[in-house]
Design a protein around this motif. Structure first.
Motif, PDB file in Angstrom:
ATOM      1  N   ASN A 185       0.721  -1.336  -0.161  1.00  0.00           N
ATOM      2  CA  ASN A 185      -0.143   0.179  -0.202  1.00  0.00           C
ATOM      3  C   ASN A 185       0.969   1.225  -0.079  1.00  0.00           C
ATOM      4  O   ASN A 185       1.680   1.304   0.979  1.00  0.00           O
TER       5      ASN A 185
ATOM      6  N   VAL B   2       2.134  -0.273   4.732  1.00  0.00           N
ATOM      7  CA  VAL B   2       1.970   0.847   4.577  1.00  0.00           C
ATOM      8  C   VAL B   2       3.026   1.929   4.206  1.00  0.00           C
ATOM      9  O   VAL B   2       3.848   2.023   5.160  1.00  0.00           O
TER      10      VAL B   2
ATOM     11  N   ALA C  17      -8.392  -2.623   0.608  1.00  0.00           N
ATOM     12  CA  ALA C  17      -8.247  -3.986   1.002  1.00  0.00           C
ATOM     13  C   ALA C  17      -9.250  -4.918   0.292  1.00  0.00           C
ATOM     14  O   ALA C  17      -9.108  -5.959   0.044  1.00  0.00           O
TER      15      ALA C  17
ATOM     16  N   ARG D 104      -5.041  -2.574  10.499  1.00  0.00           N
ATOM     17  CA  ARG D 104      -5.169  -4.009  10.149  1.00  0.00           C
ATOM     18  C   ARG D 104      -4.165  -4.951   9.705  1.00  0.00           C
ATOM     19  O   ARG D 104      -4.114  -6.235   9.161  1.00  0.00           O
TER      20      ARG D 104
ATOM     21  N   ALA E 109      -9.420   2.398   3.453  1.00  0.00           N
ATOM     22  CA  ALA E 109      -8.594   1.209   3.854  1.00  0.00           C
ATOM     23  C   ALA E 109      -9.657  -0.168   3.497  1.00  0.00           C
ATOM     24  O   ALA E 109      -9.105  -1.101   3.185  1.00  0.00           O
TER      25      ALA E 109
ATOM     26  N   HIS F 203      -5.767   3.352   9.421  1.00  0.00           N
ATOM     27  CA  HIS F 203      -6.538   2.359   9.306  1.00  0.00           C
ATOM     28  C   HIS F 203      -6.223   1.339   8.843  1.00  0.00           C
ATOM     29  O   HIS F 203      -6.295   0.120   8.989  1.00  0.00           O
ATOM     30  N   LEU F 204      -5.200   1.246   7.664  1.00  0.00           N
ATOM     31  CA  LEU F 204      -4.551   0.129   7.196  1.00  0.00           C
ATOM     32  C   LEU F 204      -3.483  -0.509   8.165  1.00  0.00           C
ATOM     33  O   LEU F 204      -3.559  -1.590   8.327  1.00  0.00           O
TER      34      LEU F 204
ATOM     35  N   GLU G  14      -1.502  -4.019   7.766  1.00  0.00           N
ATOM     36  CA  GLU G  14      -1.104  -3.922   6.246  1.00  0.00           C
ATOM     37  C   GLU G  14       0.175  -3.166   6.229  1.00  0.00           C
ATOM     38  O   GLU G  14       0.563  -2.333   7.074  1.00  0.00           O
TER      39      GLU G  14
ATOM     40  N   THR H 299       5.281  -0.289   8.357  1.00  0.00           N
ATOM     41  CA  THR H 299       5.024   1.306   7.965  1.00  0.00           C
ATOM     42  C   THR H 299       6.061   1.956   7.806  1.00  0.00           C
ATOM     43  O   THR H 299       6.945   1.907   8.610  1.00  0.00           O
TER      44      THR H 299
END
Length: 376
Positions: A8, A31, A362, A27, A358, A23-24, A29, A167
């Motif tokens: 992402n 980023v 996703a 989860r 997000a 928000h990603l 993710e 991140t």
């Protein structure tokens, strides 16, 4: 030039980009958040001490999303263990010939949000800092208030880094172009070529320049803000003075303000401004604009009309037709999202929009009703 592949990528670390990253990351993710300026810069739309949040909308498409927006901010406060919302109450008012307050009150009633509708005369009696004409239409919402804007953006970026070890935040990294010719979007900076599995473009007033082929119907405008410092500041403190929205008989007769916060003064501005070039900022606020705001204050909040101006600010709006938001997939790609939800009233929605982005990135869909915003 270093070549990378990332799940992402988000372009823009303002309110929308920071919220999407949070928000990603929430989860788990991966980023990468790419920002052309330093974090917390004053060149866009997300800086400053505070922004208004309110259920009080005349447009039902936006009003019905405000309970979700409030919940998103409460969830962020819980994750951060920090208060970001300051309850001040909020008042909307207009001349008797304008239907804005009537529409706001109807939406508040439909949402079952506590409020009181009254005349200007009754409002002045309850709040003597105001001097509204007696026949004005007024509605007061006790749950309105302020969001600590710069703090909220910084908190979401910090949480994105804390919640996911995958991140990365890249400040002072201008994106030179976005390549959409291949199977995946590619973001090109001075030092990096980043292939993204999913790309979110939340670049504010620069979104049109990054996606020139789309000819997005958005235009940057210059918003000028004044901070007034009356001799007696007590009536304008939080818990005594509410945030306010005034709607006159034409679009250029809209004003807003909020109480003295952090000692900066009482923030007042006219909503909207002239077209602007985001790459050539003009920090000056001229005398004609100052006089315009003073004239409004003399007629509605007299003690502020003659008060000193202690500080001025300039920021950018990114205006879409009808002051709508644009949150949608690129029309030719399901792996590119475009987020330009501003039009001068987007900050209050930003934490919710981060969740929406997000969801879309996703899952390809969201349960938040955003059909009115999908017009790319």
């Amino acid at each position: 030039m270093q070549n990378l592949a990332v799940k992402n990528v988000i372009i823009g670390a303002g309110a929308m980009g920071a919220a999407a990253a949070y928000h990603l990351a929430r989860r788990g993710e991966e980023v990468w958040l790419v920002e052309q300026f330093a974090l917390g810069h004053a060149r866009g739309s997300s800086h400053g001490a505070a922004r208004i949040i309110r259920h009080s909308y005349a447009d039902p498409d936006y009003a019905r999303l405000m309970p979700l927006a409030y919940r998103a901010w409460r969830e962020l406060e819980a994750d951060a263990a920090l208060p970001l919302f300051i309850r001040t109450g909020g008042v909307s008012f207009n001349p008797s010939s304008v239907s804005y307050v009537e529409q706001v009150a109807e939406n508040l009633q439909a949402l079952d949000v506590p409020h009181r509708r009254m005349s200007g005369k009754l409002w002045n009696e309850a709040n003597p800092a105001f001097g509204l004409p007696a026949d004005y239409d007024v509605v007061f919402e006790p749950d309105a208030g302020m969001l600590t804007a710069s703090k909220a953006v910084a908190t979401q970026i910090e949480l994105a880094s804390r919640l996911s070890p995958k991140t990365r935040v890249l400040p002072e990294t201008p994106v030179r172009r976005i390549d959409l010719d291949g199977s995946r979007p590619v973001v090109v900076t001075d030092d990096l070529t980043i292939e993204a599995e999913r790309l979110i473009v939340a670049a504010g007033s620069w979104v049109g320049r990054l996606l020139p082929d789309l000819a997005l119907p958005v235009r940057p405008t210059r918003q000028q803000v004044l901070y007034f410092r009356p001799g007696d500041r007590a009536p304008f403190e939080i818990a005594r003075f509410p945030v306010f929205i005034y709607m006159g008989e034409s679009p250029d007769q809209a004003f807003y303000g909020m109480p003295d916060f952090q000692g900066l003064g009482v923030k007042v501005a006219r909503h909207g401004g002239p077209d602007a070039d985001p790459d050539n900022p003009d920090p000056e606020v001229g005398e004609a604009y100052r006089d315009l705001v003073r004239d409004f204050l003399r007629a509605h909040i007299p003690a502020l009309g003659s008060a000193d101006i202690g500080l001025t600010e300039v920021c950018l709006y990114t205006i879409a037709p009808g002051e709508r938001f644009l949150v949608d997939f690129h029309p030719a790609r399901s792996d590119v999202l475009i987020a330009s939800p501003c039009s001068g009233h987007g900050f209050k929605f930003s934490c919710l929009i981060g969740r929406v982005l997000a969801d879309l990135a996703a899952n390809g869909a969201t349960d938040v009703p955003i059909d009115a915003w999908k017009r790319v």
